[in-house]
Write a protein that holds these residues in place. Sequence first.
Motif, PDB file in Angstrom:
ATOM      1  N   ASN A  32     120.400 -66.726 -43.090  1.00 39.39           N
ATOM      2  CA  ASN A  32     121.117 -64.988 -43.043  1.00 39.39           C
ATOM      3  C   ASN A  32     122.666 -65.027 -43.964  1.00 39.39           C
ATOM      4  O   ASN A  32     122.684 -64.432 -44.549  1.00 39.39           O
ATOM      5  CB  ASN A  32     121.043 -64.103 -42.403  1.00 39.39           C
ATOM      6  CG  ASN A  32     119.543 -64.016 -42.287  1.00 39.39           C
ATOM      7  OD1 ASN A  32     118.737 -64.025 -43.136  1.00 39.39           O
ATOM      8  ND2 ASN A  32     118.872 -62.977 -40.675  1.00 39.39           N
ATOM      9  N   CYS A  35     123.426 -66.824 -46.937  1.00 38.01           N
ATOM     10  CA  CYS A  35     123.219 -65.975 -47.896  1.00 38.01           C
ATOM     11  C   CYS A  35     123.939 -65.275 -48.222  1.00 38.01           C
ATOM     12  O   CYS A  35     124.111 -64.686 -49.034  1.00 38.01           O
ATOM     13  CB  CYS A  35     122.239 -65.840 -47.908  1.00 38.01           C
ATOM     14  SG  CYS A  35     121.259 -65.093 -49.171  1.00 38.01           S
ATOM     15  N   ARG A  36     124.448 -64.520 -47.249  1.00 33.69           N
ATOM     16  CA  ARG A  36     125.809 -63.696 -46.960  1.00 33.69           C
ATOM     17  C   ARG A  36     127.059 -63.646 -47.653  1.00 33.69           C
ATOM     18  O   ARG A  36     127.300 -63.154 -49.052  1.00 33.69           O
ATOM     19  CB  ARG A  36     125.836 -62.366 -45.797  1.00 33.69           C
ATOM     20  CG  ARG A  36     126.401 -61.705 -46.089  1.00 33.69           C
ATOM     21  CD  ARG A  36     126.314 -60.588 -44.617  1.00 33.69           C
ATOM     22  NE  ARG A  36     125.251 -60.540 -43.856  1.00 33.69           N
ATOM     23  CZ  ARG A  36     125.618 -60.990 -42.602  1.00 33.69           C
ATOM     24  NH1 ARG A  36     126.258 -61.977 -42.258  1.00 33.69           N
ATOM     25  NH2 ARG A  36     123.745 -61.357 -42.263  1.00 33.69           N
ATOM     26  N   ALA A  39     126.599 -64.596 -51.334  1.00 36.30           N
ATOM     27  CA  ALA A  39     125.802 -63.472 -52.771  1.00 36.30           C
ATOM     28  C   ALA A  39     127.169 -62.094 -52.621  1.00 36.30           C
ATOM     29  O   ALA A  39     128.122 -62.141 -53.539  1.00 36.30           O
ATOM     30  CB  ALA A  39     125.704 -62.618 -51.434  1.00 36.30           C
ATOM     31  N   ARG A  40     128.427 -62.439 -51.147  1.00 33.70           N
ATOM     32  CA  ARG A  40     129.766 -61.840 -51.430  1.00 33.70           C
ATOM     33  C   ARG A  40     130.367 -62.435 -52.514  1.00 33.70           C
ATOM     34  O   ARG A  40     131.235 -61.721 -52.792  1.00 33.70           O
ATOM     35  CB  ARG A  40     130.031 -62.384 -49.731  1.00 33.70           C
ATOM     36  CG  ARG A  40     131.330 -61.362 -49.872  1.00 33.70           C
ATOM     37  CD  ARG A  40     130.991 -59.602 -49.732  1.00 33.70           C
ATOM     38  NE  ARG A  40     132.590 -58.752 -50.076  1.00 33.70           N
ATOM     39  CZ  ARG A  40     132.645 -57.672 -50.838  1.00 33.70           C
ATOM     40  NH1 ARG A  40     132.488 -57.481 -51.343  1.00 33.70           N
ATOM     41  NH2 ARG A  40     134.744 -57.857 -50.594  1.00 33.70           N
ATOM     42  N   LYS A  82     121.785 -60.893 -56.717  1.00 36.33           N
ATOM     43  CA  LYS A  82     120.876 -61.720 -55.948  1.00 36.33           C
ATOM     44  C   LYS A  82     120.329 -62.856 -55.318  1.00 36.33           C
ATOM     45  O   LYS A  82     120.777 -63.571 -56.513  1.00 36.33           O
ATOM     46  CB  LYS A  82     119.556 -60.829 -55.916  1.00 36.33           C
ATOM     47  CG  LYS A  82     118.538 -61.237 -55.289  1.00 36.33           C
ATOM     48  CD  LYS A  82     117.334 -60.618 -55.803  1.00 36.33           C
ATOM     49  CE  LYS A  82     115.565 -61.381 -54.750  1.00 36.33           C
ATOM     50  NZ  LYS A  82     114.831 -60.161 -55.054  1.00 36.33           N
ATOM     51  N   SER A 110     115.388 -66.177 -46.676  1.00 36.36           N
ATOM     52  CA  SER A 110     116.662 -65.139 -46.018  1.00 36.36           C
ATOM     53  C   SER A 110     117.326 -64.533 -47.816  1.00 36.36           C
ATOM     54  O   SER A 110     117.126 -65.458 -48.629  1.00 36.36           O
ATOM     55  CB  SER A 110     117.914 -65.751 -45.657  1.00 36.36           C
ATOM     56  OG  SER A 110     119.092 -64.605 -46.151  1.00 36.36           O
ATOM     57  N   GLN A 111     117.039 -63.671 -47.910  1.00 37.34           N
ATOM     58  CA  GLN A 111     117.544 -62.564 -48.894  1.00 37.34           C
ATOM     59  C   GLN A 111     118.800 -61.797 -49.035  1.00 37.34           C
ATOM     60  O   GLN A 111     118.809 -61.301 -48.164  1.00 37.34           O
ATOM     61  CB  GLN A 111     116.851 -62.173 -49.944  1.00 37.34           C
ATOM     62  CG  GLN A 111     115.936 -60.853 -49.928  1.00 37.34           C
ATOM     63  CD  GLN A 111     114.436 -60.318 -50.659  1.00 37.34           C
ATOM     64  OE1 GLN A 111     114.532 -61.163 -51.354  1.00 37.34           O
ATOM     65  NE2 GLN A 111     114.262 -59.371 -50.345  1.00 37.34           N
ATOM     66  N   CYS A 112     119.829 -61.843 -49.911  1.00 35.76           N
ATOM     67  CA  CYS A 112     121.235 -61.440 -50.368  1.00 35.76           C
ATOM     68  C   CYS A 112     121.092 -60.581 -51.941  1.00 35.76           C
ATOM     69  O   CYS A 112     121.414 -61.482 -52.418  1.00 35.76           O
ATOM     70  CB  CYS A 112     121.995 -61.334 -49.523  1.00 35.76           C
ATOM     71  SG  CYS A 112     123.389 -60.043 -48.934  1.00 35.76           S
ATOM     72  N   THR A 113     121.378 -59.302 -50.564  1.00 35.46           N
ATOM     73  CA  THR A 113     121.888 -58.622 -52.605  1.00 35.46           C
ATOM     74  C   THR A 113     122.584 -58.166 -52.354  1.00 35.46           C
ATOM     75  O   THR A 113     123.138 -56.783 -51.937  1.00 35.46           O
ATOM     76  CB  THR A 113     120.643 -57.605 -53.330  1.00 35.46           C
ATOM     77  OG1 THR A 113     119.392 -58.402 -53.339  1.00 35.46           O
ATOM     78  CG2 THR A 113     120.766 -56.896 -54.125  1.00 35.46           C
ATOM     79  N   MET A 114     124.433 -57.814 -53.302  1.00 31.96           N
ATOM     80  CA  MET A 114     124.882 -57.337 -53.231  1.00 31.96           C
ATOM     81  C   MET A 114     125.657 -56.616 -54.397  1.00 31.96           C
ATOM     82  O   MET A 114     125.206 -57.397 -55.658  1.00 31.96           O
ATOM     83  CB  MET A 114     126.680 -58.125 -52.470  1.00 31.96           C
ATOM     84  CG  MET A 114     126.052 -58.388 -51.276  1.00 31.96           C
ATOM     85  SD  MET A 114     127.523 -58.638 -51.082  1.00 31.96           S
ATOM     86  CE  MET A 114     126.799 -59.419 -49.278  1.00 31.96           C
TER      87      MET A 114
END
Length: 117
Positions: A32, A35-36, A39-40, A82, A110-114
Amino acid sequence: MVEFALVLPLLLLLLCGICEFGYLFSHQILANNTCREAARYAAVHYKDDGASAVEEQVKTIIQKNSSNFNEQITIPKEEEIKVVLTIRVQLLTPFFKFLDDGGGYINLTSQCTMRIE
């Protein structure tokens, strides 16, 4: 002696369950956070550096945290980026074979979209 023999398997199962859950939970937190972070970085630097440079840097960030990650980076068509990470973690104990996908491993995702800034 007989009571201990009856209770020992339950105590071992409980102890192994606690250790296994903690181990898997720590890997999920690692996935997590990685991934964050990736993505950031991509969301902040996408307009400045371009898609290919950002994708290479995101892969570097991911590999820095763990070499076991399989990443999938979606280059945006609109205003979002993503990042999806999957990590294959080996189970510690043989008591939880019903969780694995073969060979004593389990896949955590884990996935993160920003939004792109």
